[in-house]
Structures are given as C-alpha cells and as structure tokens.
Design a protein around this motif. Structure first.
Motif, short mmCIF file in Angstrom:
data_model
loop_
_atom_site.label_atom_id
_atom_site.label_comp_id
_atom_site.label_asym_id
_atom_site.label_seq_id
_atom_site.Cartn_x
_atom_site.Cartn_y
_atom_site.Cartn_z
N ALA A 129 0.83 -1.21 0.00
CA ALA A 129 0.00 0.00 0.00
C ALA A 129 0.87 1.25 0.00
O ALA A 129 1.88 1.33 0.68
N GLN A 130 0.45 2.24 -0.81
CA GLN A 130 1.17 3.50 -0.94
C GLN A 130 0.23 4.66 -0.62
O GLN A 130 -0.93 4.66 -1.04
N VAL A 131 0.74 5.64 0.08
CA VAL A 131 -0.05 6.83 0.41
C VAL A 131 -0.07 7.77 -0.79
O VAL A 131 0.97 8.08 -1.38
N ASP A 132 -1.26 8.20 -1.18
CA ASP A 132 -1.44 9.20 -2.24
C ASP A 132 -1.94 10.47 -1.54
O ASP A 132 -3.13 10.67 -1.34
N THR A 133 -0.99 11.30 -1.13
CA THR A 133 -1.31 12.51 -0.37
C THR A 133 -2.20 13.46 -1.16
O THR A 133 -3.13 14.05 -0.61
N VAL A 174 -8.39 3.31 -0.72
CA VAL A 174 -9.23 3.60 0.43
C VAL A 174 -9.02 5.06 0.80
O VAL A 174 -7.90 5.49 1.04
N ARG A 175 -10.11 5.82 0.80
CA ARG A 175 -10.04 7.23 1.17
C ARG A 175 -9.65 7.39 2.64
O ARG A 175 -10.00 6.56 3.47
N PHE A 176 -8.97 8.48 2.94
CA PHE A 176 -8.65 8.78 4.34
C PHE A 176 -9.93 8.89 5.16
O PHE A 176 -9.95 8.50 6.33
N THR A 177 -11.00 9.42 4.58
CA THR A 177 -12.27 9.54 5.31
C THR A 177 -12.82 8.17 5.68
O THR A 177 -13.34 8.00 6.79
N THR A 178 -12.70 7.20 4.78
CA THR A 178 -13.15 5.84 5.08
C THR A 178 -12.29 5.25 6.19
O THR A 178 -12.82 4.62 7.13
N LEU A 179 -10.98 5.45 6.11
CA LEU A 179 -10.09 4.96 7.16
C LEU A 179 -10.44 5.59 8.51
O LEU A 179 -10.43 4.90 9.54
N SER A 180 -10.75 6.88 8.51
CA SER A 180 -11.13 7.56 9.75
C SER A 180 -12.37 6.93 10.36
O SER A 180 -12.44 6.73 11.58
N GLU A 181 -13.36 6.63 9.52
CA GLU A 181 -14.59 6.00 10.01
C GLU A 181 -14.30 4.62 10.59
O GLU A 181 -14.83 4.26 11.64
N LEU A 182 -13.47 3.85 9.91
CA LEU A 182 -13.16 2.49 10.36
C LEU A 182 -12.35 2.49 11.65
O LEU A 182 -12.56 1.66 12.53
N ALA A 240 -15.14 4.13 -13.04
CA ALA A 240 -15.18 4.11 -14.51
C ALA A 240 -13.95 3.43 -15.11
O ALA A 240 -14.04 2.79 -16.16
N ASP A 241 -12.81 3.54 -14.43
CA ASP A 241 -11.57 2.94 -14.94
C ASP A 241 -11.41 1.47 -14.51
O ASP A 241 -10.39 0.85 -14.77
N GLY A 242 -12.40 0.91 -13.82
CA GLY A 242 -12.36 -0.48 -13.40
C GLY A 242 -11.76 -0.71 -12.03
O GLY A 242 -11.71 -1.84 -11.55
N SER A 243 -11.33 0.35 -11.36
CA SER A 243 -10.73 0.22 -10.04
C SER A 243 -11.82 0.21 -8.96
O SER A 243 -12.99 0.46 -9.24
N LEU A 244 -11.40 -0.10 -7.74
CA LEU A 244 -12.30 -0.05 -6.59
C LEU A 244 -11.82 1.06 -5.67
O LEU A 244 -10.63 1.14 -5.34
N LEU A 245 -12.74 1.90 -5.24
CA LEU A 245 -12.44 2.99 -4.32
C LEU A 245 -13.51 3.00 -3.24
O LEU A 245 -14.70 3.09 -3.54
N ILE A 246 -13.05 2.84 -2.00
CA ILE A 246 -14.01 2.87 -0.89
C ILE A 246 -13.66 4.03 0.02
O ILE A 246 -12.58 4.57 -0.02
#
Length: 86
Positions: free
Chosen positions: A12-16, A36-44, A80-86
């Motif tokens: 895993a790499q951080v995308d600041t 995984v968005r930082f906001t999702t990580l914060s919630e978890l 749209a690009d086929g990736s997963l983003l939560i």
C-alpha cells in the motif's frame, strides 16, 4: 473472506494529493487497482487519518477494508476505470 479477492496490504502506498491509500489486489487472477479514502479509514479506525498515520491505520483495520472491498465487488461498485475505491 472471498477467496477470489486477494489484497496486498504490504504494498500500500499513500497518495497525499488524493487523500487515500492505494494498493493492488487480484480478483479471480486479474490485477485490480484499489484505494481507500482517508475519510473511510477515519470511520473504520475512529480517529483522524492523514498522510503521516495512514499506513499504520491501514494495518490496524485491514480486515474491515477487505470486507468493504468485497461488498463493493458484490454490488459492482467499480469506478469508470475499473478500479475499486471505498
């Protein structure tokens, strides 16, 4: 756990710039970009997440991330690009 989905936490790499953690997974043998968005990580995790602590938080909530990724696949919530983003 869905055995057709394999995620690589150790890569895993951080995308600041986009405030998220990016990594790859394999879905039925195909390479799948995931994030995984930082906001999702914060919630978890129940705490604020930024580029300094994001990697540590990912490790702490990895099983929750896997579950959310599996749910996103089941609901076909691909970007749209086929990736997963939560």
């Amino acid at each position: 756990m869905n055995q057709s989905l394999i995620l690589a936490a150790d890569e895993a790499q951080v995308d600041t710039a986009k405030a998220r953690i990016c990594f790859y997974g394999q879905l039925n043998g195909a390479l799948l970009p995931c994030a995984v968005r930082f906001t999702t990580l914060s919630e978890l995790a129940g705490c604020a997440v930024d580029s300094d602590n994001a990697q540590t938080i990912v490790e702490q909530v990895w099983f929750d991330i896997e579950e959310q990724m599996e749910a996103a696949i089941e609901s076909e919530a691909f970007e749209a690009d086929g990736s997963l983003l939560i």
